[in-house]
Write an enzyme that holds these catalytic residues in place. Structure first.
Site, PDB file in Angstrom:
ATOM      1  N   LYS A 140     -17.534   7.689   7.411  1.00  0.00           N
ATOM      2  CA  LYS A 140     -18.548   6.821   6.802  1.00  0.00           C
ATOM      3  C   LYS A 140     -19.798   7.631   6.424  1.00  0.00           C
ATOM      4  O   LYS A 140     -20.432   7.356   5.398  1.00  0.00           O
ATOM      5  CB  LYS A 140     -18.901   5.672   7.755  1.00  0.00           C
ATOM      6  CG  LYS A 140     -17.739   4.711   8.026  1.00  0.00           C
ATOM      7  CD  LYS A 140     -17.313   3.963   6.774  1.00  0.00           C
ATOM      8  CE  LYS A 140     -16.308   2.857   7.051  1.00  0.00           C
ATOM      9  NZ  LYS A 140     -15.964   2.078   5.865  1.00  0.00           N
TER      10      LYS A 140
ATOM     11  N   GLY B 245      -9.640  -3.879  -0.095  1.00  0.00           N
ATOM     12  CA  GLY B 245      -9.613  -4.570   1.202  1.00  0.00           C
ATOM     13  C   GLY B 245     -10.036  -6.013   1.044  1.00  0.00           C
ATOM     14  O   GLY B 245     -10.669  -6.584   1.930  1.00  0.00           O
TER      15      GLY B 245
ATOM     16  N   SER C 223     -20.823   1.838   7.477  1.00  0.00           N
ATOM     17  CA  SER C 223     -21.000   1.147   8.753  1.00  0.00           C
ATOM     18  C   SER C 223     -22.274   1.726   9.329  1.00  0.00           C
ATOM     19  O   SER C 223     -22.652   2.869   9.016  1.00  0.00           O
ATOM     20  CB  SER C 223     -19.830   1.460   9.687  1.00  0.00           C
ATOM     21  OG  SER C 223     -20.189   1.173  11.022  1.00  0.00           O
TER      22      SER C 223
ATOM     23  N   TYR D  21     -14.418   7.861  12.703  1.00  0.00           N
ATOM     24  CA  TYR D  21     -14.900   6.747  11.857  1.00  0.00           C
ATOM     25  C   TYR D  21     -16.315   7.072  11.360  1.00  0.00           C
ATOM     26  O   TYR D  21     -16.595   6.987  10.156  1.00  0.00           O
ATOM     27  CB  TYR D  21     -14.886   5.471  12.698  1.00  0.00           C
ATOM     28  CG  TYR D  21     -15.304   4.213  11.984  1.00  0.00           C
ATOM     29  CD1 TYR D  21     -14.519   3.658  10.977  1.00  0.00           C
ATOM     30  CD2 TYR D  21     -16.475   3.531  12.356  1.00  0.00           C
ATOM     31  CE1 TYR D  21     -14.892   2.469  10.342  1.00  0.00           C
ATOM     32  CE2 TYR D  21     -16.848   2.348  11.732  1.00  0.00           C
ATOM     33  CZ  TYR D  21     -16.054   1.826  10.728  1.00  0.00           C
ATOM     34  OH  TYR D  21     -16.430   0.654  10.102  1.00  0.00           O
TER      35      TYR D  21
ATOM     36  N   ASN E  15     -14.597  -1.479  -0.279  1.00  0.00           N
ATOM     37  CA  ASN E  15     -14.775  -2.133   1.017  1.00  0.00           C
ATOM     38  C   ASN E  15     -13.685  -1.760   2.031  1.00  0.00           C
ATOM     39  O   ASN E  15     -13.951  -1.732   3.226  1.00  0.00           O
ATOM     40  CB  ASN E  15     -14.794  -3.658   0.793  1.00  0.00           C
ATOM     41  CG  ASN E  15     -14.548  -4.421   2.068  1.00  0.00           C
ATOM     42  OD1 ASN E  15     -15.437  -4.550   2.904  1.00  0.00           O
ATOM     43  ND2 ASN E  15     -13.324  -4.923   2.248  1.00  0.00           N
TER      44      ASN E  15
ATOM     45  N   SER F 195      -8.298  -8.695   1.008  1.00  0.00           N
ATOM     46  CA  SER F 195      -7.390  -9.728   1.532  1.00  0.00           C
ATOM     47  C   SER F 195      -7.866 -10.350   2.831  1.00  0.00           C
ATOM     48  O   SER F 195      -7.446 -11.449   3.180  1.00  0.00           O
ATOM     49  CB  SER F 195      -5.999  -9.119   1.754  1.00  0.00           C
ATOM     50  OG  SER F 195      -6.066  -8.080   2.716  1.00  0.00           O
ATOM     51  N   ARG F 196      -8.705  -9.621   3.562  1.00  0.00           N
ATOM     52  CA  ARG F 196      -9.135 -10.114   4.890  1.00  0.00           C
ATOM     53  C   ARG F 196     -10.599  -9.766   5.114  1.00  0.00           C
ATOM     54  O   ARG F 196     -11.183  -8.995   4.362  1.00  0.00           O
ATOM     55  CB  ARG F 196      -8.316  -9.435   5.997  1.00  0.00           C
ATOM     56  CG  ARG F 196      -6.887  -9.861   6.058  1.00  0.00           C
ATOM     57  CD  ARG F 196      -6.201  -9.310   7.292  1.00  0.00           C
ATOM     58  NE  ARG F 196      -5.656  -7.968   7.071  1.00  0.00           N
ATOM     59  CZ  ARG F 196      -5.981  -6.881   7.761  1.00  0.00           C
ATOM     60  NH1 ARG F 196      -6.877  -6.953   8.729  1.00  0.00           N
ATOM     61  NH2 ARG F 196      -5.433  -5.710   7.492  1.00  0.00           N
TER      62      ARG F 196
HETATM   63  N1  LIG Z   1     -16.076  -5.428  11.147  1.00  0.00           N
HETATM   64  C1  LIG Z   1     -17.236  -4.853  11.327  1.00  0.00           C
HETATM   65  O1  LIG Z   1     -18.008  -5.237  12.242  1.00  0.00           O
HETATM   66  C2  LIG Z   1     -17.667  -3.736  10.423  1.00  0.00           C
HETATM   67  C3  LIG Z   1     -18.908  -3.159  10.678  1.00  0.00           C
HETATM   68  C4  LIG Z   1     -19.350  -2.153   9.825  1.00  0.00           C
HETATM   69  C5  LIG Z   1     -18.594  -1.760   8.752  1.00  0.00           C
HETATM   70  N2  LIG Z   1     -17.386  -2.336   8.523  1.00  0.00           N
HETATM   71  C6  LIG Z   1     -16.645  -1.878   7.339  1.00  0.00           C
HETATM   72  O2  LIG Z   1     -16.470  -2.990   6.484  1.00  0.00           O
HETATM   73  C7  LIG Z   1     -15.259  -2.829   5.731  1.00  0.00           C
HETATM   74  C8  LIG Z   1     -14.388  -4.061   5.886  1.00  0.00           C
HETATM   75  O3  LIG Z   1     -14.054  -4.172   7.252  1.00  0.00           O
HETATM   76  P1  LIG Z   1     -13.451  -5.500   7.911  1.00  0.00           P
HETATM   77  O4  LIG Z   1     -13.948  -5.533   9.299  1.00  0.00           O
HETATM   78  O5  LIG Z   1     -13.691  -6.655   7.041  1.00  0.00           O
HETATM   79  O6  LIG Z   1     -11.917  -5.083   7.928  1.00  0.00           O
HETATM   80  P2  LIG Z   1     -10.586  -5.886   8.230  1.00  0.00           P
HETATM   81  O7  LIG Z   1     -10.842  -7.329   8.539  1.00  0.00           O
HETATM   82  O8  LIG Z   1      -9.841  -5.050   9.207  1.00  0.00           O
HETATM   83  O9  LIG Z   1      -9.873  -5.830   6.785  1.00  0.00           O
HETATM   84  C9  LIG Z   1      -9.547  -4.578   6.249  1.00  0.00           C
HETATM   85  C10 LIG Z   1      -9.122  -4.759   4.813  1.00  0.00           C
HETATM   86  O10 LIG Z   1      -8.782  -3.477   4.289  1.00  0.00           O
HETATM   87  C11 LIG Z   1      -7.416  -3.496   3.857  1.00  0.00           C
HETATM   88  N3  LIG Z   1      -6.830  -2.198   4.134  1.00  0.00           N
HETATM   89  C12 LIG Z   1      -6.580  -1.625   5.331  1.00  0.00           C
HETATM   90  N4  LIG Z   1      -6.025  -0.429   5.166  1.00  0.00           N
HETATM   91  C13 LIG Z   1      -5.909  -0.227   3.824  1.00  0.00           C
HETATM   92  C14 LIG Z   1      -5.399   0.824   3.017  1.00  0.00           C
HETATM   93  N5  LIG Z   1      -4.842   1.917   3.552  1.00  0.00           N
HETATM   94  N6  LIG Z   1      -5.437   0.679   1.690  1.00  0.00           N
HETATM   95  C15 LIG Z   1      -5.952  -0.441   1.114  1.00  0.00           C
HETATM   96  N7  LIG Z   1      -6.447  -1.459   1.816  1.00  0.00           N
HETATM   97  C16 LIG Z   1      -6.417  -1.353   3.165  1.00  0.00           C
HETATM   98  C17 LIG Z   1      -6.771  -4.644   4.625  1.00  0.00           C
HETATM   99  O11 LIG Z   1      -5.670  -5.229   3.945  1.00  0.00           O
HETATM  100  P3  LIG Z   1      -4.145  -4.716   4.120  1.00  0.00           P
HETATM  101  O12 LIG Z   1      -3.849  -4.711   5.562  1.00  0.00           O
HETATM  102  O13 LIG Z   1      -3.359  -5.690   3.309  1.00  0.00           O
HETATM  103  O14 LIG Z   1      -4.116  -3.363   3.483  1.00  0.00           O
HETATM  104  C18 LIG Z   1      -7.912  -5.647   4.671  1.00  0.00           C
HETATM  105  O15 LIG Z   1      -7.992  -6.339   3.451  1.00  0.00           O
HETATM  106  C19 LIG Z   1     -14.606  -1.552   6.242  1.00  0.00           C
HETATM  107  O16 LIG Z   1     -14.918  -0.483   5.387  1.00  0.00           O
HETATM  108  C20 LIG Z   1     -15.254  -1.350   7.600  1.00  0.00           C
HETATM  109  O17 LIG Z   1     -15.260   0.004   7.978  1.00  0.00           O
HETATM  110  C21 LIG Z   1     -16.901  -3.312   9.336  1.00  0.00           C
END
Ligand SMILES: NC(=O)c1ccc[n+]([C@@H]2O[C@H](COP(=O)([O-])OP(=O)(O)OC[C@H]3O[C@@H](n4cnc5c(N)ncnc54)[C@H](OP(=O)(O)O)[C@@H]3O)[C@@H](O)[C@H]2O)c1
Length: 253
Positions: free
Chosen positions: A162, A15, A145, A158, A92, A17-18
């Site tokens: 986790k 993950g 998370s 979710y 991630n 890329s973003r």
């Molecule tokens: N945002 C929050 O507030 C928050 C809070 C707690 C925990 N988290 C956790 O932190 C991590 C990162 O979250 P984020 O918020 O940064 O996410 P995000 O901005 O939605 O980015 C998700 C990343 O995962 C990749 N991805 C999605 N589906 C995938 C798949 N099937 N296979 C491989 N790659 C995949 C996406 O790229 P592609 O679309 O190119 O695949 C992207 O690089 C996650 O595990 C999330 O559960 C986030």
């Protein structure tokens, strides 16, 4: 962390890329690590690699779906071919496509969340651990998370995936300590990313709720989650833990 601690270390970021993964990839590259940026979409991974290379760093883009074990095998092989070792795996990538009441969740969404959030991280870490053991050790970080600990309503699947990954983190730490592999998890609270914008859109009051729930009453910037990741990746006596970076959400409960 020590000066130059990550210089020439090889770090895989799923993950990457973003969102948080992108911040992690650029952050480690800035510290001199060789970074593998993995996600489903090769173009967005390459864009991150371009940013890293333009700044003088070294990185490789790899398309890999976390739910596809063949992709994960290819990610491992490609990384060893390119860089010859893996020092840090950061599991991630994660999704939440099942906002809402448990009774309304489709079985297909449940299966997909388990595949991406739980099975993929287990498979990738498990296959890599065997290789890491042959090179003398390594480090795995599983991104959870705070939902894994607080189990909020309307994010049940979710939270379950986790919490499952938290359990696997603790078992990995026990089973792989003999191979000099430390395994830890990070449980972030809310920070700005596509995932968070999705939750704000899908769940009425989500954004305000997250702000009110924390002792530090705001949603974090993505980069604020980076230091806890650096800590877990640094040499230390720490294994088998979940480090919480939630602005005090759990403490306020
Ligand atoms: N945002 C929050 O507030 C928050 C809070 C707690 C925990 N988290 C956790 O932190 C991590 C990162 O979250 P984020 O918020 O940064 O996410 P995000 O901005 O939605 O980015 C998700 C990343 O995962 C990749 N991805 C999605 N589906 C995938 C798949 N099937 N296979 C491989 N790659 C995949 C996406 O790229 P592609 O679309 O190119 O695949 C992207 O690089 C996650 O595990 C999330 O559960 C986030």
């Amino acid at each position: 962390m020590k000066p130059e601690e990550f210089k020439d270390k090889v770090v895989i970021v799923t993950g990457g890329s973003r969102g948080l993964g992108r911040a992690i990839a650029v952050g480690f590259a800035t510290e001199g690590a060789k970074v593998v940026v993995a996600s489903r979409k090769i173009d967005t991974c390459r864009a991150v690699v371009d940013v890293i290379e333009d700044a003088g760093g070294e990185a490789w883009a790899c398309a890999a779906h976390m739910g596809e074990t063949d992709d994960l095998d290819a990610l491992i092989e490609g990384t060893y071919q390119r860089f010859g070792q893996v020092d840090v795996l950061i599991n991630n990538a994660g999704i939440n496509i099942a906002f809402g009441p448990l009774a309304d969740v489709a079985a297909e969404a449940f299966d997909k969340m388990v595949a991406v959030n739980l099975k993929g991280p287990w498979y990738l870490a498990s296959r890599l651990a065997q290789r890491m053991s042959e090179q003398g050790g390594g480090c795995v970080i599983n991104v959870l998370s705070v939902a894994a600990l607080s189990t909020p309503a309307y994010s049940g699947i979710y939270a379950a995936t986790k919490a499952g990954l938290k359990a696997l983190t603790e078992v990995m730490a026990q089973e792989w300590a003999k191979w000099n592999i430390r395994v830890n998890a990070l449980a972030p609270g809310s920070y700005y990313s596509d995932l968070t914008y999705g939750a704000i859109e899908a769940i009425p009051g989500y954004g305000e709720g997250m702000v009110q729930a924390a002792l530090i009453p705001r949603i974090a910037e993505t980069e604020e989650i980076l230091n806890p990741i650096f800590y877990l990746a640094s040499e230390s006596f720490t294994t088998g833990i979940t480090l919480v970076a939630d602005g005090g959400l759990m403490a306020k409960r």
